[in-house]
Design a protein around this motif. Sequence first.
Motif, PDB file in Angstrom:
ATOM      1  N   GLN A 240      30.189  38.960  53.208  1.00 40.06           N
ATOM      2  CA  GLN A 240      31.593  39.057  53.595  1.00 40.06           C
ATOM      3  C   GLN A 240      31.809  39.150  55.109  1.00 40.06           C
ATOM      4  O   GLN A 240      32.848  38.744  55.614  1.00 40.06           O
ATOM      5  N   THR A 241      30.850  39.682  55.854  1.00 41.66           N
ATOM      6  CA  THR A 241      31.028  39.759  57.314  1.00 41.66           C
ATOM      7  C   THR A 241      31.039  38.376  57.952  1.00 41.66           C
ATOM      8  O   THR A 241      31.524  38.208  59.066  1.00 41.66           O
ATOM      9  N   GLN A 242      30.505  37.386  57.235  1.00 44.38           N
ATOM     10  CA  GLN A 242      30.450  36.018  57.756  1.00 44.38           C
ATOM     11  C   GLN A 242      31.512  35.117  57.136  1.00 44.38           C
ATOM     12  O   GLN A 242      31.690  33.983  57.569  1.00 44.38           O
ATOM     13  N   ILE A 243      32.215  35.618  56.109  1.00 44.72           N
ATOM     14  CA  ILE A 243      33.174  34.784  55.372  1.00 44.72           C
ATOM     15  C   ILE A 243      34.581  35.382  55.485  1.00 44.72           C
ATOM     16  O   ILE A 243      34.935  36.320  54.771  1.00 44.72           O
ATOM     17  N   PRO A 244      35.412  34.856  56.389  1.00 41.24           N
ATOM     18  CA  PRO A 244      36.745  35.422  56.598  1.00 41.24           C
ATOM     19  C   PRO A 244      37.801  34.968  55.606  1.00 41.24           C
ATOM     20  O   PRO A 244      38.824  35.632  55.433  1.00 41.24           O
ATOM     21  N   GLU A 245      37.576  33.823  54.950  1.00 38.16           N
ATOM     22  CA  GLU A 245      38.616  33.290  54.062  1.00 38.16           C
ATOM     23  C   GLU A 245      37.994  32.447  52.958  1.00 38.16           C
ATOM     24  O   GLU A 245      37.007  31.740  53.171  1.00 38.16           O
ATOM     25  N   VAL A 246      38.602  32.536  51.781  1.00 41.44           N
ATOM     26  CA  VAL A 246      38.153  31.766  50.622  1.00 41.44           C
ATOM     27  C   VAL A 246      39.385  31.245  49.887  1.00 41.44           C
ATOM     28  O   VAL A 246      40.336  32.000  49.662  1.00 41.44           O
ATOM     29  N   VAL A 247      39.364  29.976  49.524  1.00 45.30           N
ATOM     30  CA  VAL A 247      40.377  29.434  48.613  1.00 45.30           C
ATOM     31  C   VAL A 247      39.624  28.774  47.476  1.00 45.30           C
ATOM     32  O   VAL A 247      38.793  27.885  47.696  1.00 45.30           O
ATOM     33  N   GLY A 248      39.883  29.239  46.262  1.00 46.68           N
ATOM     34  CA  GLY A 248      39.118  28.697  45.151  1.00 46.68           C
ATOM     35  C   GLY A 248      39.908  28.605  43.864  1.00 46.68           C
ATOM     36  O   GLY A 248      40.857  29.375  43.639  1.00 46.68           O
ATOM     37  N   MET A 249      39.503  27.649  43.029  1.00 44.16           N
ATOM     38  CA  MET A 249      40.079  27.519  41.695  1.00 44.16           C
ATOM     39  C   MET A 249      39.086  28.079  40.683  1.00 44.16           C
ATOM     40  O   MET A 249      37.917  27.676  40.648  1.00 44.16           O
ATOM     41  N   PHE A 250      39.554  29.030  39.899  1.00 49.75           N
ATOM     42  CA  PHE A 250      38.749  29.722  38.906  1.00 49.75           C
ATOM     43  C   PHE A 250      39.388  29.577  37.538  1.00 49.75           C
ATOM     44  O   PHE A 250      40.552  29.194  37.412  1.00 49.75           O
ATOM     45  N   GLN A 251      38.637  29.938  36.522  1.00 50.99           N
ATOM     46  CA  GLN A 251      39.242  30.132  35.214  1.00 50.99           C
ATOM     47  C   GLN A 251      40.377  31.140  35.395  1.00 50.99           C
ATOM     48  O   GLN A 251      40.227  32.138  36.109  1.00 50.99           O
ATOM     49  N   LYS A 252      41.524  30.899  34.803  1.00 52.92           N
ATOM     50  CA  LYS A 252      42.717  31.725  35.038  1.00 52.92           C
ATOM     51  C   LYS A 252      42.436  33.206  34.788  1.00 52.92           C
ATOM     52  O   LYS A 252      42.904  34.074  35.540  1.00 52.92           O
ATOM     53  N   GLU A 253      41.648  33.498  33.784  1.00 54.01           N
ATOM     54  CA  GLU A 253      41.326  34.886  33.464  1.00 54.01           C
ATOM     55  C   GLU A 253      40.598  35.571  34.621  1.00 54.01           C
ATOM     56  O   GLU A 253      40.860  36.735  34.934  1.00 54.01           O
ATOM     57  N   VAL A 254      39.688  34.845  35.263  1.00 58.17           N
ATOM     58  CA  VAL A 254      38.939  35.404  36.401  1.00 58.17           C
ATOM     59  C   VAL A 254      39.856  35.574  37.609  1.00 58.17           C
ATOM     60  O   VAL A 254      39.817  36.598  38.298  1.00 58.17           O
ATOM     61  N   ALA A 255      40.691  34.570  37.869  1.00 57.91           N
ATOM     62  CA  ALA A 255      41.634  34.648  38.986  1.00 57.91           C
ATOM     63  C   ALA A 255      42.565  35.851  38.828  1.00 57.91           C
ATOM     64  O   ALA A 255      42.863  36.564  39.792  1.00 57.91           O
ATOM     65  N   GLU A 256      43.021  36.090  37.601  1.00 56.25           N
ATOM     66  CA  GLU A 256      43.901  37.232  37.342  1.00 56.25           C
ATOM     67  C   GLU A 256      43.144  38.549  37.478  1.00 56.25           C
ATOM     68  O   GLU A 256      43.701  39.544  37.956  1.00 56.25           O
ATOM     69  N   ARG A 257      41.876  38.551  37.068  1.00 48.52           N
ATOM     70  CA  ARG A 257      41.068  39.757  37.180  1.00 48.52           C
ATOM     71  C   ARG A 257      40.886  40.161  38.645  1.00 48.52           C
ATOM     72  O   ARG A 257      40.999  41.326  39.017  1.00 48.52           O
ATOM     73  N   VAL A 258      40.613  39.175  39.490  1.00 48.31           N
ATOM     74  CA  VAL A 258      40.393  39.451  40.910  1.00 48.31           C
ATOM     75  C   VAL A 258      41.667  39.976  41.577  1.00 48.31           C
ATOM     76  O   VAL A 258      41.612  40.851  42.438  1.00 48.31           O
ATOM     77  N   SER A 259      42.800  39.467  41.159  1.00 48.72           N
ATOM     78  CA  SER A 259      44.069  39.823  41.809  1.00 48.72           C
ATOM     79  C   SER A 259      44.835  40.941  41.098  1.00 48.72           C
ATOM     80  O   SER A 259      45.914  41.332  41.546  1.00 48.72           O
ATOM     81  N   SER A 260      44.295  41.491  40.024  1.00 53.71           N
ATOM     82  CA  SER A 260      45.035  42.470  39.225  1.00 53.71           C
ATOM     83  C   SER A 260      45.130  43.832  39.902  1.00 53.71           C
ATOM     84  O   SER A 260      44.334  44.171  40.785  1.00 53.71           O
ATOM     85  N   LEU A 261      46.078  44.624  39.448  1.00 54.42           N
ATOM     86  CA  LEU A 261      46.380  45.937  40.028  1.00 54.42           C
ATOM     87  C   LEU A 261      45.941  47.054  39.088  1.00 54.42           C
ATOM     88  O   LEU A 261      45.696  46.824  37.897  1.00 54.42           O
ATOM     89  N   PRO A 262      45.843  48.277  39.612  1.00 54.15           N
ATOM     90  CA  PRO A 262      45.458  49.422  38.758  1.00 54.15           C
ATOM     91  C   PRO A 262      46.373  49.570  37.544  1.00 54.15           C
ATOM     92  O   PRO A 262      47.515  49.107  37.543  1.00 54.15           O
ATOM     93  N   LYS A 263      45.809  50.198  36.499  1.00 55.73           N
ATOM     94  CA  LYS A 263      46.520  50.494  35.258  1.00 55.73           C
ATOM     95  C   LYS A 263      46.875  49.242  34.466  1.00 55.73           C
ATOM     96  O   LYS A 263      47.824  49.231  33.688  1.00 55.73           O
ATOM     97  N   THR A 264      46.117  48.173  34.698  1.00 57.23           N
ATOM     98  CA  THR A 264      46.274  46.965  33.901  1.00 57.23           C
ATOM     99  C   THR A 264      44.951  46.664  33.211  1.00 57.23           C
ATOM    100  O   THR A 264      43.887  47.075  33.666  1.00 57.23           O
ATOM    101  N   LYS A 265      45.023  45.932  32.119  1.00 55.50           N
ATOM    102  CA  LYS A 265      43.841  45.647  31.308  1.00 55.50           C
ATOM    103  C   LYS A 265      42.798  44.832  32.069  1.00 55.50           C
ATOM    104  O   LYS A 265      41.584  45.006  31.880  1.00 55.50           O
TER     105      LYS A 265
END
Length: 257
Positions: A121-146
């Motif tokens: 991460q110290t060498q990677i400042p930005e990432v744009v990627g297409m993932f399986q929707k479930e994974v994308a939602e998991r990465v961006s999800s907030l506390p108290k969610t499944k």
Amino acid sequence: MVVKAKKHLGQHFLTDENIAKKIVHALEVKDEENVVEVGPGTGVLTRYLLKKNATVFLAEIDKDSIEYLLENYTSQISPRCFIGDFLKTNFNFAQGKQIKIIGNFPYNISSQILFKILDYQTQIPEVVGMFQKEVAERVSSLPKTKSYGILSVLIQARYRVEYLFTVGERVFSPPPKVKSGVIRLTRTSQKNIEEVDTLFRSIVRTGFNQRRKKLSNSLKTLQIPEHILSHPFLEKRAEELSVEDFVSLSRTWKNAL
């Protein structure tokens, strides 16, 4: 030359040019910056990425795709552009410079790709990627969610996560059985996390491995310091703590050792 998608490589080639443009446009790239595209396949993202005048490297292990790209982008791509397996690279090719990552990531290794990004991460400042929707939602999800879990916390501790848009199944060849999600990660400044990073990761992983238990129970295997046994966070479950809460608990834990 026709490149056939290979199931064992998790290949689903994007066929929609407008979506390809949107994905590449979402990555902020200045002239001569290093960019690694993961799994370029037949180059639907690559052709727009090359227009950004970046120094483009391609992480591809499919020999047919490599041959296709070399044939169709002769003036801009040479064998030296290819870095092989993304999961095995040490990024020495960038000579210590920063690297931005983009890709239609193979679903079967998408979590591994994210953990690789965390390791560098110290060498990677930005990432744009297409993932399986479930994974994308998991990465961006907030506390108290499944869907909030290990990936959510570890990624969000280092990056600001934006869920950009959802992509349907029909714009791929062959179509996957699930929808996809495009996200952007922008590295943030998380002060003092480096000094507790190993402990932080252990607490997060162990806590979520038994997510229904209170942390006072799920973290027993880590030998909780006696001085923090009454810490209010330990009375909560892992999914109830924010990223900042986990970082705070890790610092308190380390100071109690």
